[in-house]
Design an enzyme around this catalytic site. Structure first.
Site, PDB file in Angstrom:
ATOM      1  N   GLY A  26       0.847  -1.187   0.000  1.00  0.00           N
ATOM      2  CA  GLY A  26       0.000   0.000   0.000  1.00  0.00           C
ATOM      3  C   GLY A  26       0.880   1.233   0.000  1.00  0.00           C
ATOM      4  O   GLY A  26       0.852   2.034   0.932  1.00  0.00           O
ATOM      5  N   PHE A  71      -1.957  -0.468  -6.203  1.00  0.00           N
ATOM      6  CA  PHE A  71      -3.059  -0.915  -7.050  1.00  0.00           C
ATOM      7  C   PHE A  71      -3.595   0.324  -7.747  1.00  0.00           C
ATOM      8  O   PHE A  71      -4.575   0.931  -7.315  1.00  0.00           O
ATOM      9  CB  PHE A  71      -4.133  -1.594  -6.212  1.00  0.00           C
ATOM     10  N   ASP A  85      -3.596  -6.384  -7.124  1.00  0.00           N
ATOM     11  CA  ASP A  85      -4.391  -6.602  -5.923  1.00  0.00           C
ATOM     12  C   ASP A  85      -3.541  -7.264  -4.838  1.00  0.00           C
ATOM     13  O   ASP A  85      -3.229  -8.450  -4.905  1.00  0.00           O
ATOM     14  CB  ASP A  85      -5.591  -7.482  -6.272  1.00  0.00           C
ATOM     15  N   ALA A 118      -5.704   0.368   2.441  1.00  0.00           N
ATOM     16  CA  ALA A 118      -6.966   1.023   2.809  1.00  0.00           C
ATOM     17  C   ALA A 118      -7.971   0.797   1.691  1.00  0.00           C
ATOM     18  O   ALA A 118      -8.490   1.735   1.102  1.00  0.00           O
ATOM     19  CB  ALA A 118      -6.749   2.505   3.046  1.00  0.00           C
ATOM     20  N   TYR A 125     -15.766   5.425  14.566  1.00  0.00           N
ATOM     21  CA  TYR A 125     -14.462   4.824  14.264  1.00  0.00           C
ATOM     22  C   TYR A 125     -14.074   3.784  15.310  1.00  0.00           C
ATOM     23  O   TYR A 125     -14.259   2.590  15.077  1.00  0.00           O
ATOM     24  CB  TYR A 125     -13.381   5.907  14.121  1.00  0.00           C
ATOM     25  N   LYS A 145     -10.010  -2.772  13.309  1.00  0.00           N
ATOM     26  CA  LYS A 145      -8.736  -2.340  13.888  1.00  0.00           C
ATOM     27  C   LYS A 145      -8.407  -3.124  15.156  1.00  0.00           C
ATOM     28  O   LYS A 145      -7.238  -3.378  15.456  1.00  0.00           O
ATOM     29  CB  LYS A 145      -8.770  -0.839  14.170  1.00  0.00           C
TER      30      LYS A 145
END
Length: 392
Positions: free
Chosen positions: A48, A74, A111, A140, A234, A243
């Site tokens: 990422g 990606f 991917d 993300a 969140y 998370k």
């Protein structure tokens, strides 16, 4: 072509190659100017790597320690009149500048959840680096397809009950109340599948079984906690459940002995992900005003440079009592949060400009796509077709 920003919903559908390059270069120059710790990684994989914290991590590792970096992205190249994605331009710029500076930098595009991309990365590591000593996991993505072909989609919802609070309409700059409904159990499970630690662990397992992890390798993934204002959306919401799974996965991997795994709890910043979460953009706008006034505001590059040099690669990694690295230490300071809470209770459409740094929020949003960089002529005819050297 003359490239201008075209915003649709929470994203900009265009990106500017010269603007992205200028902004990447400015991040590099920032890291070069900072003091560096002696201890640091030399061969780094960033999963990422094209935007935000992932890109800043790659830059920080390369220019703090001279690390060779492999990035997984990606992103789409330009096609006809359509520009490439900003992540594509960021990566092209980073590779070009790193090469000029004598640094190894190659990228795999695809991917990251797939076995195919994991295999490609492993072969590249074997061929060029032998092994890696640091793995940064900074995905993300909104959805994930698992090995059995099942697609899971994450949601931005509460858990248990609905939640009503203030939000901002960025298009007309108005403040109003919004009610967010709770996620179903299936939606929560799907969000954990996408944004939890399962794929992170799959990466580490694949790298370890292929023999491309150095002994005592370090891995880190990124998270956020935030204040009570955003907790229902969140920390206590569907994303928060993911998370929590990410943090539990870090503990599991460390206990298993493959790597030393850490969660870095980072500061709230403007990203493509945060822009889509109700309530959060208004909080970020207020936070920006307060932290800038106190002289403690940080962007992605300041956060990641400090993570690498002061926390993750300190002589002993600096963590809280639960083993998390707290890069949100300045944001969550009592003085900062007290002022944010005061402004939050008072803010309305009428006093928005006095209580929130909306200009700073918008500036950071457009910079995600290469717009607003100093020294770039945005009226100039610009070729959108840019190659990433290691991809073509």
């Amino acid at each position: 072509m003359i490239i201008k920003p075209k915003v649709r919903g929470f994203i900009c559908t265009t990106a500017h190659p010269e603007g992205c390059k200028a902004l990447v270069r400015s991040q590099i120059e920032y890291v070069k100017a900072q003091p560096h710790s002696e201890k640091g990684p030399k061969k780094v994989l960033v999963i990422g790597a094209s935007m935000g914290y992932g890109l800043a991590s790659r830059i920080s590792a390369a220019y703090s320690y001279g690390a060779a970096t492999i990035g997984v992205i990606f992103d789409k190249p330009a096609s006809g009149a359509r520009t490439a994605s900003s992540g594509w331009y960021n990566t092209a710029a980073f590779e070009e500048i790193a090469s000029e500076d004598g640094l190894y930098a190659k990228t795999v595009n695809g991917d990251a959840y797939s076995k195919e991309i994991k295999d490609q990365v492993i072969e590249l590591i074997k061929k060029d680096l032998g092994k890696v000593d640091c793995v940064i996991y900074s995905l993300a993505a909104p959805r994930r397809t698992t090995a059995d072909g099942t697609m899971y989609t994450s949601v931005l919802k509460t858990v248990g009950e609905s939640y009503t609070n203030k939000t901002i309409n960025l298009k007309d700059e108005t403040v109003s109340d919004i009610t967010v409904e709770p996620a179903t159990e299936d939606e929560i499970n799907a969000t954990v599948k996408v944004m939890g630690g399962e794929d992170w662990k799959d990466w580490i397992k694949a790298l370890d079984e292929a023999g491309v992890l150095e002994e005592n390798a370090v891995t880190a993934a990124y998270s956020y906690i935030g204040p009570d204002i955003t907790h229902p959306m969140y920390a206590d919401g569907s994303i928060g459940k993911a998370k929590d799974h990410l943090f539990a996965t870090a503990k599991e991997m460390t206990a298993e002995g493959r790597v030393k795994a850490y969660i870095s709890v980072n500061k709230a910043l403007v990203t493509q992900s945060s822009a889509a979460i109700p309530i959060v953009p208004l909080y970020i706008s207020i936070l920006y005003m307060v932290m800038k006034a106190k002289g403690v505001h940080e962007g992605c590059i300041e956060q990641m440079c400090r993570l690498f040099n002061e926390k993750l690669y300190a002589s002993v990694p600096v963590t809280d009592d639960e083993g998390r690295i707290r890069m949100d230490d300045l944001e969550m300071g009592e003085e900062i949060q007290s002022e944010v809470h005061k402004l939050w209770t008072e803010i309305t459409t009428e006093n928005l400009s006095d209580h929130a740094d909306l200009a700073g929020y918008n500036e950071d949003f457009y910079k995600l796509f290469g717009f607003g960089a100093e020294g770039v002529d945005y009226e100039a005819d610009t070729d959108p077709a840019v190659m990433i050297p290691s991809i073509g």
